[in-house]
Design a protein around this motif. Structure first.
Motif, PDB file in Angstrom:
ATOM      1  N   ASP A   1      18.864  38.487  30.147  1.00 44.45           N
ATOM      2  CA  ASP A   1      17.838  37.829  30.958  1.00 44.45           C
ATOM      3  C   ASP A   1      18.142  37.898  32.441  1.00 44.45           C
ATOM      4  OD1 ASP A   1      20.057  36.282  30.945  1.00 44.45           O
ATOM      5  OD2 ASP A   1      19.071  34.445  30.210  1.00 44.45           O
ATOM      6  N   GLY A   2      19.289  38.520  32.793  1.00 41.01           N
ATOM      7  CA  GLY A   2      19.625  38.682  34.201  1.00 41.01           C
ATOM      8  C   GLY A   2      20.132  37.429  34.868  1.00 41.01           C
ATOM      9  N   THR A   3      20.474  36.413  34.116  1.00 41.28           N
ATOM     10  CA  THR A   3      20.934  35.157  34.723  1.00 41.28           C
ATOM     11  C   THR A   3      22.445  35.006  34.723  1.00 41.28           C
ATOM     12  OG1 THR A   3      20.733  34.051  32.572  1.00 41.28           O
ATOM     13  CG2 THR A   3      18.811  34.010  34.037  1.00 41.28           C
ATOM     14  N   THR A   4      23.125  35.906  34.022  1.00 43.77           N
ATOM     15  CA  THR A   4      24.600  35.810  33.971  1.00 43.77           C
ATOM     16  C   THR A   4      25.190  36.096  35.338  1.00 43.77           C
ATOM     17  OG1 THR A   4      24.553  36.551  31.671  1.00 43.77           O
ATOM     18  CG2 THR A   4      26.675  36.661  32.833  1.00 43.77           C
ATOM     19  N   GLU A   5      26.163  35.223  35.749  1.00 38.19           N
ATOM     20  CA  GLU A   5      26.778  35.379  37.060  1.00 38.19           C
ATOM     21  C   GLU A   5      27.694  36.608  37.068  1.00 38.19           C
ATOM     22  OE1 GLU A   5      26.423  33.747  39.851  1.00 38.19           O
ATOM     23  OE2 GLU A   5      24.886  32.414  39.002  1.00 38.19           O
ATOM     24  N   PRO A   6      27.655  37.423  38.145  1.00 34.88           N
ATOM     25  CA  PRO A   6      28.579  38.558  38.224  1.00 34.88           C
ATOM     26  C   PRO A   6      30.018  38.078  38.434  1.00 34.88           C
ATOM     27  CG  PRO A   6      27.422  38.294  40.287  1.00 34.88           C
ATOM     28  CD  PRO A   6      26.797  37.299  39.341  1.00 34.88           C
ATOM     29  N   VAL A   7      30.952  38.936  38.153  1.00 34.77           N
ATOM     30  CA  VAL A   7      32.360  38.606  38.293  1.00 34.77           C
ATOM     31  C   VAL A   7      32.747  38.707  39.762  1.00 34.77           C
ATOM     32  CG1 VAL A   7      34.725  39.250  37.633  1.00 34.77           C
ATOM     33  CG2 VAL A   7      32.848  39.464  35.982  1.00 34.77           C
ATOM     34  N   GLU A   8      33.501  37.700  40.227  1.00 32.72           N
ATOM     35  CA  GLU A   8      33.972  37.719  41.593  1.00 32.72           C
ATOM     36  C   GLU A   8      34.924  38.913  41.804  1.00 32.72           C
ATOM     37  OE1 GLU A   8      33.545  35.924  44.310  1.00 32.72           O
ATOM     38  OE2 GLU A   8      31.984  34.647  43.416  1.00 32.72           O
ATOM     39  N   PRO A   9      34.823  39.630  42.931  1.00 30.47           N
ATOM     40  CA  PRO A   9      35.709  40.771  43.172  1.00 30.47           C
ATOM     41  C   PRO A   9      37.199  40.397  43.127  1.00 30.47           C
ATOM     42  CG  PRO A   9      33.883  40.808  44.700  1.00 30.47           C
ATOM     43  CD  PRO A   9      33.791  39.496  43.979  1.00 30.47           C
ATOM     44  N   GLY A  10      37.536  39.232  43.695  1.00 28.43           N
ATOM     45  CA  GLY A  10      38.935  38.825  43.664  1.00 28.43           C
ATOM     46  C   GLY A  10      39.428  38.592  42.248  1.00 28.43           C
ATOM     47  N   ALA A  11      38.606  37.929  41.418  1.00 23.93           N
ATOM     48  CA  ALA A  11      38.994  37.702  40.031  1.00 23.93           C
ATOM     49  C   ALA A  11      39.113  39.012  39.271  1.00 23.93           C
ATOM     50  CB  ALA A  11      37.977  36.772  39.358  1.00 23.93           C
ATOM     51  N   LEU A  12      38.197  39.947  39.570  1.00 27.55           N
ATOM     52  CA  LEU A  12      38.264  41.254  38.921  1.00 27.55           C
ATOM     53  C   LEU A  12      39.541  41.997  39.326  1.00 27.55           C
ATOM     54  CD1 LEU A  12      36.866  43.324  37.120  1.00 27.55           C
ATOM     55  CD2 LEU A  12      35.683  44.203  39.142  1.00 27.55           C
ATOM     56  N   LEU A  13      39.928  41.900  40.610  1.00 27.64           N
ATOM     57  CA  LEU A  13      41.157  42.546  41.072  1.00 27.64           C
ATOM     58  C   LEU A  13      42.384  41.917  40.403  1.00 27.64           C
ATOM     59  CD1 LEU A  13      42.492  44.568  42.972  1.00 27.64           C
ATOM     60  CD2 LEU A  13      42.505  42.802  44.739  1.00 27.64           C
ATOM     61  N   ALA A  14      42.375  40.578  40.260  1.00 23.56           N
ATOM     62  CA  ALA A  14      43.500  39.920  39.583  1.00 23.56           C
ATOM     63  C   ALA A  14      43.597  40.361  38.130  1.00 23.56           C
ATOM     64  CB  ALA A  14      43.352  38.412  39.674  1.00 23.56           C
ATOM     65  N   ALA A  15      42.446  40.471  37.463  1.00 26.58           N
ATOM     66  CA  ALA A  15      42.445  40.940  36.076  1.00 26.58           C
ATOM     67  C   ALA A  15      42.952  42.374  35.982  1.00 26.58           C
ATOM     68  CB  ALA A  15      41.038  40.832  35.492  1.00 26.58           C
ATOM     69  N   ALA A  16      42.572  43.216  36.965  1.00 26.61           N
ATOM     70  CA  ALA A  16      43.064  44.594  36.970  1.00 26.61           C
ATOM     71  C   ALA A  16      44.574  44.638  37.183  1.00 26.61           C
ATOM     72  CB  ALA A  16      42.352  45.389  38.062  1.00 26.61           C
ATOM     73  N   GLY A  17      45.092  43.741  38.051  1.00 29.16           N
ATOM     74  CA  GLY A  17      46.534  43.685  38.243  1.00 29.16           C
ATOM     75  C   GLY A  17      47.263  43.263  36.979  1.00 29.16           C
ATOM     76  N   GLY A  18      46.741  42.272  36.291  1.00 24.12           N
ATOM     77  CA  GLY A  18      47.350  41.868  35.030  1.00 24.12           C
ATOM     78  C   GLY A  18      47.305  42.978  34.000  1.00 24.12           C
ATOM     79  N   PHE A  19      46.192  43.726  33.982  1.00 17.20           N
ATOM     80  CA  PHE A  19      46.068  44.855  33.054  1.00 17.20           C
ATOM     81  C   PHE A  19      47.122  45.919  33.378  1.00 17.20           C
ATOM     82  CE2 PHE A  19      44.330  48.995  31.897  1.00 17.20           C
ATOM     83  CZ  PHE A  19      43.961  48.779  30.578  1.00 17.20           C
ATOM     84  N   ALA A  20      47.318  46.200  34.672  1.00 16.90           N
ATOM     85  CA  ALA A  20      48.314  47.202  35.049  1.00 16.90           C
ATOM     86  C   ALA A  20      49.720  46.773  34.639  1.00 16.90           C
ATOM     87  CB  ALA A  20      48.248  47.438  36.556  1.00 16.90           C
ATOM     88  N   LEU A  21      50.045  45.492  34.856  1.00 19.40           N
ATOM     89  CA  LEU A  21      51.364  45.007  34.439  1.00 19.40           C
ATOM     90  C   LEU A  21      51.551  45.141  32.935  1.00 19.40           C
ATOM     91  CD1 LEU A  21      51.764  41.778  36.620  1.00 19.40           C
ATOM     92  CD2 LEU A  21      52.955  43.956  36.894  1.00 19.40           C
ATOM     93  N   ALA A  22      50.521  44.826  32.185  1.00 19.39           N
ATOM     94  CA  ALA A  22      50.613  44.930  30.729  1.00 19.39           C
ATOM     95  C   ALA A  22      50.787  46.375  30.287  1.00 19.39           C
ATOM     96  CB  ALA A  22      49.366  44.325  30.085  1.00 19.39           C
TER      97      ALA A  22
END
Length: 848
Positions: free
Chosen positions: A297-318
């Motif tokens: 429905d287009g109402t879902t909030e997009p992911v914050e860039p900072g949160a996405l970068l933190a998730a990418a950092g955690g993924f890289a560490l893993a």
């Protein structure tokens, strides 16, 4: 014993591993989370730069099952800070996390190192104990275990230290990546989980293919080497039969098959890398797509860039942790087999240890040493013994008569408790010898066996091997005399050196003894037997090079093997006009030696003793003499310089007294003495420490003790001069009170153990067979045991020598037990009767 290396290290170093995992996850995880959250908030400031304030370290997640009206679940509210303060706080948080992570990494690494060290020490201790307690018959099994242990330690790497920590970090990294993905957006959790799974599988496939390729390359290299070695073996037949074309085709066919196999392996590795490359491109795109997805429905909030970068950092560490875990798993697969071999061999060798009927801590002070129905086989010598019954009162002196191979040595080893009887038993004071602790039994009953094993170290350390405490120096010298090592130790002492800075009193006494020896030689009308070092005279007992040097080389600069190549000496020779005469002398020496030794092989004793060049240089000088019959028309350039340098080196090793080629006359001697003066006078400051010049008034620290006392060389032209001079020197040293110092220097001299099992060594400090046996006997006597059993063969000694040695041994062992093996009854003629005599023939006792 655990057969898996990871299980073994966990049981051995459980506390270290648990502490490392606890620190890495308990502190490392929060530090990594702190760093990534600070990074997230820094990016958030850039994205929301229009807002005056922003949250710092807020931890909140929008849970799918939580109603939207209630908002996200807040685990930690954090702080609302102005952007300037938030940036400073984020940078401080990153810096603190980095510093704390560095310290934590050091602590965890130390714990892992201690865990590995403790595990290796435990494994080595278990193996060492199994080898120490193994019976003589298990020598082959002990050697195999030692080899397997060495191979395992050489390939161990970091398995014992990181095998438990790394998988724990992989689990912790995975959890961190999923948590950060959930904080960014719950819909990212499944994507990150699938990405980690795909990345792990792709990396595992790549590592397996890389191992296969490495193994194939190793096999291919070995096969190529063997093929070429086989070609070299076939070369005589190839030349004789013209089979070069066949060999080319054969090797080309083998090379083609190897190349095909390597190509297939490279293709398989490329296919394995393809999914990884695809994932490297697709995974970021998928993650970004999921992050940007707004719902149906287009109402879902997009992911914050900072949160996405933190998730990418955690993924890289893993991913990094998973990669290291896969490498550790690969190392575990490689080492599991060798570790299992050691784990199986250790209990098997421990099972070979002889069973003791009981445990007795101390042997009786006296009693009968009784053998009842004893039979045994010694795998080391191949001797056996059967049906032996004997009762020997102790303390007492017993002789065992028997030739080599008769079984006398086996009986001696059994009576000493060093060889377990396969039948019957040996008791001492009514107690089975097997009931005593091996260390206590060896301390009270010593065996001087035929296999004399030396250790690395000094002569003193070899003699005191196994002894407790330090014996009195006089007692040690007395032991040397009993065993016949006194002459050997004394000769080595004369070859030793004295440091005047460390022992000034000894240095002064040596200089005083120098004058006493000179006076004793004059009084004995034997002054001509030693040619002294005189700065103004040429010494005919020294070589040309030693006369120019007139001192002892300190270090390699002016050592005999390098002196001719040193630029300073070459400059002195050139300035004194000696370069060409020495080159001519060297050529004449080379020509004479080539003619004299033309028909002798390289390993002939005369060649090794009198030749001025080693066997490896024989071909060079033969070629030089062949193309340079006269000392004229020298080649130009580097080749000619090389020839002249080698010939000058040959001339510097020449001694007229020893070699007698008539090449040096009195006038040339004067020129050499003048070169000596120039060499010392013009020596630059940076070379002063490379030569210690002879000085009549002080000790030369780099020279041997004998050379310092004589301050000259023994005249080699006088028959019997060496023995006469050394006897006089020994008398003077005894009068001057220096004899203990000579023995001390001899005992401190280094020895070479030689080959495993006591074989001879050809090194400079090698020990001969007789000295080895004497050292083994001295080890037994210096410990003063209750009983000494001597199983050393004396067949190679003369009867008078055997009787003299027996008398000294029995006098030293008066009132204590002594059992000695003798070749025959002739050795007993004229000696004090023994308390008992056993005769061994055909592997049994004939009479007692």
């Amino acid at each position: 014993m655990d057969r898996d290396p990871i299980a073994f290290t966990w049981r051995t170093a459980r506390r270290e591993h648990a502490a490392a995992v606890g620190l890495a996850l308990g502190l490392g995880g929060p530090l990594a989370l702190l760093a990534l959250l600070c990074l997230r908030d820094l990016v958030g400031v850039q994205v929301h730069d229009t807002d005056p304030t922003g949250p710092f370290l807020r931890i909140a997640a929008a849970l799918p099952w939580r109603p939207a009206a209630e908002g996200p679940f807040v685990a930690f509210a954090g702080w609302i800070l102005p952007h300037g303060e938030l940036v400073r706080a984020a940078f401080l948080g990153l810096a603190a996390a980095a510093l704390a992570s560095a310290g934590l990494g050091w602590a965890v690494a130390r714990l892992c190192f201690h865990a590995q060290t403790r595990t290796v020490a435990a494994l080595q201790g278990r193996v060492t104990e199994a080898i120490l307690r193994a019976p003589p018959g298990a020598r082959d099994e002990a050697r195999a275990l030692a080899q397997a242990m060495g191979d395992l330690l050489a390939r161990l790497d970091t398995l014992f230290g990181l095998a438990i920590l790394v998988p724990a970090l992989a689990v912790g990294g995975t959890v961190l990546a999923l948590v950060l993905a959930g904080l960014a957006a719950p819909r990212l959790v499944a994507t990150v989980a699938a990405g980690l799974l795909a990345a792990g599988l792709a990396r595992a496939l790549i590592q397996r293919r890389m191992q296969d390729r490495a193994a194939l390359r190793l096999r291919a290299g070995g096969a190529a080497g063997r093929a070429l070695a086989d070609l070299i073996r076939r070369m005589p037949a190839v030349r004789a039969h013209g089979a070069a074309a066949f060999e080319r085709e054969r090797l080309a066919a083998k090379g083609a098959s190897t190349r095909d196999a390597l190509a297939a392996s490279e293709s398989a590795l490329a296919y394995a890398r393809a999914p990884s490359m695809a994932l490297a491109i697709l995974l970021p795109a998928i993650v970004v797509a999921v992050a940007l997805w707004r719902g149906h429905d287009g109402t879902t909030e997009p992911v914050e860039p900072g949160a996405l970068l933190a998730a990418a950092g955690g993924f890289a560490l893993a991913v990094v942790a998973l990669t290291v875990t896969l490498r550790m798993a690969s190392l575990h697969r490689i080492l599991a087999g060798p570790f299992r071999d050691v784990a199986v061999a250790v209990p098997a060798l421990e099972g070979r240890a002889p069973a003791r009927p009981g445990t007795v801590t101390a042997l009786p002070e006296a009693g009968a040493l009784v053998a009842q129905g004893v039979g045994a086989y010694d795998p080391a010598t191949g001797e056996r013994l059967a049906g032996v019954d004997a009762a020997l009162p102790m303390p007492g002196h017993v002789a065992i008569l028997g030739e080599r191979g008769s079984g006398s040595r086996v009986l001696a080893a059994i009576l000493a408790g060093q060889l377990e009887p396969s039948a019957g038993a040996v008791t001492y004071g009514g107690i089975d010898l097997r009931a005593f602790e091996p260390e206590e039994r060896a301390r009270r009953i010593a065996l001087a066996g035929a296999e004399a094993i030396l250790i690395e170290g000094s002569l003193r350390q070899n003699i005191l091997y196994g002894a407790s405490g330090t014996p009195d120096p006089d007692d040690l010298i007395a032991t040397l005399r009993i065993t016949g090592l006194d002459a050997f130790a004394y000769a080595r002492g004369l070859e030793g050196t004295v440091d005047p800075a460390a022992e000034p009193e000894i240095a002064r006494a040596v200089v005083a003894a120098r004058h006493a020896v000179r006076e004793a030689l004059a009084a004995d009308k034997a002054g001509r037997l030693v040619e002294p070092f005189d700065p103004a005279r040429y010494n005919h007992q020294a070589t040309v090079g030693e006369n120019i040097l007139f001192g002892e080389a300190v270090g390699p600069a002016f050592a005999s093997d390098h002196i001719a190549a040193h630029p300073y000496l070459r400059a002195v020779l050139e300035a004194e006009g000696l370069s060409r005469p020495l080159t001519e002398i060297g050529l004449q020496v080379a020509r004479s030696l080539v003619e004299i030794f033309a028909d002798l092989p390289d390993d002939h004793p005369l060649f090794e003793t009198f030749s001025l060049f080693p066997a490896a240089e024989r071909g060079f000088f033969e070629d030089l003499v062949g193309r340079q019959p006269e000392a004229k028309g020298w080649r130009r350039g580097p080749a000619g310089q090389r020839d002249r340098k080698r010939l000058i080196g040959l001339a510097l090793r020449y001694s007229e007294t020893r070699h007698r080629f008539g090449l040096i006359d009195a006038a040339f001697e004067e020129r050499l003495v003048e070169a000596r003066r120039s060499f010392a006078r013009l020596m630059p400051a940076n070379l002063r420490g490379t030569v210690e010049f002879y000085d009549p008034a002080r000790l030369t620290a780099a020279a041997s003790l004998e050379e310092n006392i004589l301050f000259g060389r023994i005249n080699g032209e006088e028959a019997g001069a060496e023995a006469r001079v050394r006897a006089l020197v020994r008398r003077v040293l005894a009068d001057e009170g220096l004899e203990p110092a000579v023995y001390r220097l001899g005992l401190e001299s280094r020895v070479e153990p030689g080959l495993a099992g006591g074989g001879a060594s050809l090194g400079e400090n090698a020990i001969g067979p007789r000295e080895r046996i004497a050292i083994d006997l001295a080890r037994c006597l210096v410990r003063r045991p209750d009983i000494v059993v001597i199983a050393i063969a004396l067949e190679d000694r003369k009867g008078d020598e055997i009787r003299a040695r027996l008398a000294a041994l029995r006098a030293a062992r008066a009132g204590r037990g002594l059992i000695v093996c003798l070749p025959d009854a002739e050795a007993l003629a004229g000696v004090e009767p023994f308390d008992a005599v056993l005769r061994i023939e055909r592997n049994t006792v004939l009479a007692a």
